[in-house]
Design a protein around this motif. Structure first.
Motif, mmCIF file in Angstrom:
data_model
loop_
_atom_site.group_PDB
_atom_site.id
_atom_site.type_symbol
_atom_site.label_atom_id
_atom_site.label_comp_id
_atom_site.label_asym_id
_atom_site.label_seq_id
_atom_site.Cartn_x
_atom_site.Cartn_y
_atom_site.Cartn_z
ATOM 1 N N VAL A 225 0.818 -1.214 0.000
ATOM 2 C CA VAL A 225 0.000 0.000 0.000
ATOM 3 C C VAL A 225 0.858 1.274 0.000
ATOM 4 O O VAL A 225 0.723 2.112 -0.895
ATOM 5 N N PRO A 226 1.782 1.451 0.955
ATOM 6 C CA PRO A 226 2.622 2.662 0.897
ATOM 7 C C PRO A 226 3.569 2.664 -0.309
ATOM 8 O O PRO A 226 3.905 3.731 -0.833
ATOM 9 N N PHE A 227 3.953 1.491 -0.773
ATOM 10 C CA PHE A 227 4.828 1.364 -1.945
ATOM 11 C C PHE A 227 4.153 1.976 -3.163
ATOM 12 O O PHE A 227 4.791 2.639 -3.990
ATOM 13 N N ILE A 228 2.836 1.793 -3.279
ATOM 14 C CA ILE A 228 2.094 2.317 -4.422
ATOM 15 C C ILE A 228 1.688 3.773 -4.200
ATOM 16 O O ILE A 228 1.820 4.603 -5.085
ATOM 17 N N LEU A 229 1.201 4.098 -2.997
ATOM 18 C CA LEU A 229 0.556 5.390 -2.794
ATOM 19 C C LEU A 229 1.520 6.523 -2.432
ATOM 20 O O LEU A 229 1.159 7.681 -2.534
ATOM 21 N N LEU A 230 2.716 6.181 -1.953
ATOM 22 C CA LEU A 230 3.672 7.232 -1.597
ATOM 23 C C LEU A 230 4.828 7.232 -2.587
ATOM 24 O O LEU A 230 5.333 6.172 -2.957
ATOM 25 N N LEU A 231 5.244 8.425 -3.018
ATOM 26 C CA LEU A 231 6.289 8.501 -4.032
ATOM 27 C C LEU A 231 7.570 9.152 -3.513
ATOM 28 O O LEU A 231 8.662 8.711 -3.812
ATOM 29 N N SER A 232 7.406 10.230 -2.706
ATOM 30 C CA SER A 232 8.606 10.947 -2.250
ATOM 31 C C SER A 232 9.375 10.134 -1.222
ATOM 32 O O SER A 232 8.784 9.542 -0.320
ATOM 33 N N ASN A 233 10.695 10.153 -1.381
ATOM 34 C CA ASN A 233 11.550 9.373 -0.492
ATOM 35 C C ASN A 233 11.376 9.745 0.972
ATOM 36 O O ASN A 233 11.414 8.892 1.846
ATOM 37 N N ASP A 234 11.192 11.055 1.250
ATOM 38 C CA ASP A 234 11.151 11.462 2.655
ATOM 39 C C ASP A 234 9.818 11.150 3.315
ATOM 40 O O ASP A 234 9.610 11.441 4.479
ATOM 41 N N GLN A 235 8.870 10.560 2.562
ATOM 42 C CA GLN A 235 7.595 10.179 3.174
ATOM 43 C C GLN A 235 7.488 8.670 3.380
ATOM 44 O O GLN A 235 6.527 8.192 3.970
ATOM 45 N N LEU A 236 8.452 7.933 2.850
ATOM 46 C CA LEU A 236 8.328 6.484 2.878
ATOM 47 C C LEU A 236 8.463 5.930 4.305
ATOM 48 O O LEU A 236 9.325 6.358 5.050
ATOM 49 N N PRO A 237 7.600 4.959 4.657
ATOM 50 C CA PRO A 237 7.752 4.297 5.952
ATOM 51 C C PRO A 237 8.827 3.214 5.861
ATOM 52 O O PRO A 237 9.312 2.893 4.770
ATOM 53 N N ALA A 238 9.189 2.660 7.020
ATOM 54 C CA ALA A 238 10.271 1.682 7.067
ATOM 55 C C ALA A 238 10.032 0.487 6.147
ATOM 56 O O ALA A 238 10.970 -0.047 5.565
ATOM 57 N N SER A 239 8.759 0.063 6.001
ATOM 58 C CA SER A 239 8.498 -1.126 5.186
ATOM 59 C C SER A 239 8.946 -0.920 3.744
ATOM 60 O O SER A 239 9.362 -1.867 3.078
ATOM 61 N N VAL A 240 8.846 0.300 3.236
ATOM 62 C CA VAL A 240 9.249 0.559 1.846
ATOM 63 C C VAL A 240 10.706 0.984 1.763
ATOM 64 O O VAL A 240 11.436 0.586 0.863
ATOM 65 N N SER A 241 11.168 1.785 2.741
ATOM 66 C CA SER A 241 12.533 2.295 2.654
ATOM 67 C C SER A 241 13.548 1.165 2.791
ATOM 68 O O SER A 241 14.621 1.217 2.206
ATOM 69 N N ILE A 242 13.188 0.116 3.510
ATOM 70 C CA ILE A 242 14.108 -1.027 3.633
ATOM 71 C C ILE A 242 14.300 -1.658 2.264
ATOM 72 O O ILE A 242 15.368 -2.154 1.924
ATOM 73 N N PHE A 243 13.252 -1.582 1.455
ATOM 74 C CA PHE A 243 13.320 -2.146 0.114
ATOM 75 C C PHE A 243 14.227 -1.309 -0.784
ATOM 76 O O PHE A 243 15.078 -1.843 -1.493
#
Lengths: 310, 301
Positions: free
Chosen positions: B235-253
Motif C-alpha cells: 500500500v505505501p509502496f504504491i501510494l507514496l512517491l517521495s523518499n522522505d515520506q516512505l515508511p520503514a516497510s518501503v525504505s528497507i526495500f
C-alpha cells in the motif's frame, strides 16, 4: 459463533421516541455506522467499481484523461497471452504448494504434536514459528533471499554434504517463494488448529483408544472429523491470503527470472506500473478480484452464517 | 503469580506415582519413546524455522557479514551505528509510526462506532451488512491497488500521508469491525439499560459504561491492526512517491536495491530495528490473551 447472535428482545426495553421501526429512528440509530460506511464506500467499494470500468478502457499511467472505452480488448489480450496463462498457473502452483499443502499440513502437524510435546519444547517452537509470522513481509523476503542465495546458508550446508550449490532463486524461483511463504504463514494455521484441537473433548479420543483404535485411525476417524469446520475455514482464509501475496515475492525475485515467479498480483503490477498500461493491469486485477470474490463466497457458505446469524 | 504456585508444585506427584508402578512395563516405556519422538520432531521443525532467523540476528552484529549464517568473528554494534541516522532509520520509522498509528486510531474509532448499532439494535439490514463486511475481509487488496492509484491521482491524494492513512485504515476496517462487534456483544446490555434509566444517551452510555469494559478487547484489535499495517509493504509502496515520506516497510526495500553492493550486516541490523515494534507489540498481545488465541474464536467455523 454464538457471539454473532443478538438476544431477540434487546431492542424492546428502549425508551425510544416514535413507533418501532420508524425510518427516522432507524437512521438515527444507524448514524454511528456512517464513518465506517463512508470509508469503506470511498476507498474500497468505489475502487472496485472503478476497477470494473477501467478494465474496459485503454487507460495509461501518464494521464487518466485519455482513457477510451475498448470493450473486451484487455480481456481478449489476457486470455490469449502466454504470459497471463503462465501467471495464472504460477498463482495456482504458489497457492497450492504454500497454502493448501505447506501451511495447512505443517500447521496441523505442529498443532497435533504440540498437544503431547513437553511444555518447554512447546514454548520454544511456538515462539519461533510465531516470530516468523510477526516479522514484516519485506524482512521475511530478505531473510529468504539470503538463505537461498548464491553464498547463502542452504548452499553452504549443501556443499558441506557434497551436493552442488545453486542459486535457488534462479533455478526454482516459484518453489523458493512458496517455501518462504510456508515459513512465514504456518503460524496462522497452527494457531487456528491449536484453538480447534483444544476444544476436542479428551474423553472421545480416549474412548477410541480403549476401543482399540491406533494413533492414525484415531487421527483420521475421530480427531480430524471433529475439527473439519476449522479446517475448511482455515483453508479458505489462507487461500485468500496467499492469492494476494505481493511483498514477499517482489522482494525475493521481483517476479523473475523472466517471469518465472510472476503470480497474478506481480504480473498485474508489472503491466500497470512498469509498462504504464493501467487499463490492462486493471483487467488483470479484476480477474484476481473475481477469483478472490468466488473464494470469499465459498468461505461464507462454509461458515454457514445463514443459520447462525438468523 | 500466587495463582501459579499450586500448578508449579504439581508435576512431581505423577512422576513419583510412575516410579512406584515401575512394573507397568513395556507400555509405559513405549509411551516415553513416543513422547521423545514428538519432542524431537518438534525441535527439528523449529530448527528449520530458526536458521533463516539466525542469519539476521548474527549478521546484524557482524560488520563483515556475508549471506550465510556464521558466528561473527568479532561482535560489534557497528552495523547499528551505521544505519542509525535520520535518512536510513529515524525518518522512515517515524513515518511508519505516523502512518500506522494514524490508520490504527481511525480504524479503532470507526469500528467502535460501527459496532455499537450492530451489537445493540435489531435491523433487517444488519445481517446483509455483516455478511458484506465478512465478504470484504476476503477480497485481495493487492487487486484494487491499481484502480486506487488511478483514483488517488485524480483526486490529488497520491503521495500524501492523509490519503495513505485513510486507505490503510479502510483496509483494516472489515476485520476490526467484525472483532469489535464480537467484543461488544460480550458486554451485558443490562449495564447500559441502567444508565439509560438514569437519563444517559446511548452515546454517553457507550462512552462511560461500554468502553471501559471493552479496553482489553479494543487493545487486542489495536495491536493486531498496527502489526498488520506495520508490515504492509504494497500500500505505501504504491501510494507514496517521495523518499522522505516512505515508511520503514518501503525504505528497507529501496535501501536494499539502491546500493549495488549490499552491506549485508547493515541490512540485517536495519531489519532487526524495523521488526522490533511488531515483535514487541505481539509480546504484549500474547500476554493480554493469556496464551489463548482470541482470533481462533473469530475465524473458527
Amino acid at each position: 459463533m454464538s457471539t454473532l447472535a443478538v438476544g431477540p428482545g434487546r431492542g424492546g426495553s428502549r425508551r425510544a421516541p416514535g413507533p418501532p421501526g420508524s425510518i427516522s429512528r432507524g437512521l438515527l440509530r444507524g448514524l454511528p455506522l456512517a464513518p465506517a460506511v463512508v470509508l469503506l464506500g470511498v476507498f474500497l467499494a468505489w475502487p472496485v467499481v472503478y476497477c470494473v470500468w477501467a478494465a474496459f478502457t485503454d487507460m495509461a499511467l501518464t494521464g487518466a484523461s485519455g482513457a477510451d472505452f475498448v470493450g473486451f480488448e484487455n480481456f481478449t489480450r489476457a486470455f490469449t497471452s502466454a504470459e497471463f496463462h503462465r501467471s495464472v498457473f504460477l498463482t495456482v502452483v504458489f497457492t497450492v504448494l504454500s497454502a493448501i499443502i505447506g501451511q495447512n499440513v505443517l500447521g496441523m502437524v505442529l498443532a497435533l504434536l504440540m498437544r503431547s510435546g513437553h511444555q518447554v519444547v512447546r514454548a520454544v517452537v511456538s515462539a519461533i514459528v510465531i516470530g516468523a509470522w510477526v516479522l514484516p513481509e519485506v524482512v521475511a523476503g530478505y531473510l529468504w533471499s539470503a538463505y537461498l542465495g548464491d553464498g547463502g546458508s542452504l548452499n553452504v550446508a549443501l556443499a558441506a554434504v557434497g551436493l552442488p550449490a545453486q542459486n535457488w532463486l534462479y533455478t526454482a524461483p516459484i518453489l523458493a517463494v512458496a517455501i518462504a511463504n510456508v515459513w512465514r504463514g504456518t503460524a496462522f494455521s497452527m494457531l487456528v488448529y491449536s484453538a480447534a484441537l483444544s476444544e476436542v473433548p479428551k474423553e472421545i479420543e480416549e474412548a477410541a483408544t480403549v476401543d482399540g483404535a491406533g494413533t492414525w485411525r484415531r487421527l483420521f476417524s475421530v480427531t480430524l472429523p471433529m475439527v473439519r469446520r476449522s479446517i475448511a475455514t482455515n483453508l479458505m482464509l489462507i487461500t485468500l491470503q496467499t492469492l494476494s501475496v505481493f511483498g514477499l515475492i517482489w522482494t525475493m525475485t521481483r517476479g523473475g527470472p523472466s517471469g518465472q515467479s510472476a503470480t497474478l498480483p506481480v504480473y498485474a503490477y508489472q503491466q500497470a506500473f512498469q509498462f504504464s498500461d493501467l487499463g490492462y493491469g486493471t483487467a488483470l486485477a479484476l480477474v484476481l478480484l473475481l477469483i478472490g470474490g468466488i473464494f470469499s463466497l465459498i468461505y461464507l457458505r462454509a461458515l454457514r452464517l445463514g443459520e447462525t446469524m438468523s | 503469580m500466587s495463582a501459579e504456585a499450586p500448578t508449579l508444585s504439581a508435576p512431581p506427584e505423577p512422576a513419583a506415582r510412575g516410579r512406584a508402578h515401575r512394573s507397568g512395563g513395556a507400555r509405559r516405556s513405549s509411551h516415553v519413546v513416543s513422547k521423545l519422538t514428538v519432542n524431537l520432531v518438534l525441535l527439528l521443525i523449529a530448527a528449520c524455522f530458526v536458521v533463516p532467523l539466525l542469519w539476521v540476528v548474527l549478521a546484524a552484529f557482524d560488520e563483515s557479514a556475508g549471506l550465510s549464517v556464521s558466528l561473527p568473528q568479532q561482535w560489534s554494534l557497528g552495523n547499528f551505528e551505521a544505519v542509525l541516522n535520520t535518512d536510513t532509520t529515524y525518518r522512515p520509522m517515524l513515518n511508519g509510526f505516523i502512518l500506522c498509528g494514524g490508520a490504527t486510531i481511525i480504524t479503532l474509532a470507526a469500528s467502535v462506532f460501527a459496532a455499537y448499532p450492530l451489537s445493540r439494535y435489531q435491523s433487517r439490514y444488519k445481517r446483509p451488512f455483516m455478511l458484506t463486511i465478512l465478504f470484504t475481509t476476503g477480497l485481495p487488496i493487492t487487486a484494487i491497488m491499481v484502480p486506487v492509484y488511478g483514483f488517488f491521482v485524480q483526486i490529488d491524494l497520491i503521495d500524501t500521508f492523509v490519503g495513505t492513512i485513510l486507505f490503510m485504515a479502510t483496509t483494516s476496517l472489515p476485520i476490526a469491525i467484525w472483532l469489535t462487534k464480537n467484543f461488544m456483544d460480550a458486554v451485558p446490555i443490562e449495564l447500559e439499560e441502567a444508565a439509560w434509566t438514569d437519563g444517559a444517551s446511548p452515546m454517553q452510555a457507550l462512552r462511560t459504561i461500554v468502553m471501559p469494559l471493552m479496553w482489553p478487547g479494543m487493545s487486542v484489535v489495536a495491536i493486531y491492526t498496527f502489526i498488520h499495517l506495520w508490515g504492509n509493504f504494497f500500500v505505501p509502496f504504491i501510494l507514496l512517491l517521495s523518499n522522505d515520506q516512505l515508511p520503514a516497510s518501503v525504505s528497507i526495500f529501496t535501501f536494499f536495491s539502491q546500493y549495488g553492493n549490499v552491506v549485508y550486516g547493515q541490512l540485517a541490523a536495519y531489519s532487526v530495528i524495523y521488526s522490533l515494534p511488531a515483535l514487541l507489540l505481539y509480546l504484549v498481545l500474547s500476554r493480554r490473551l493469556g496464551g489463548a488465541f482470541a482470533f481462533g474464536g473469530a475465524v473458527k467455523g
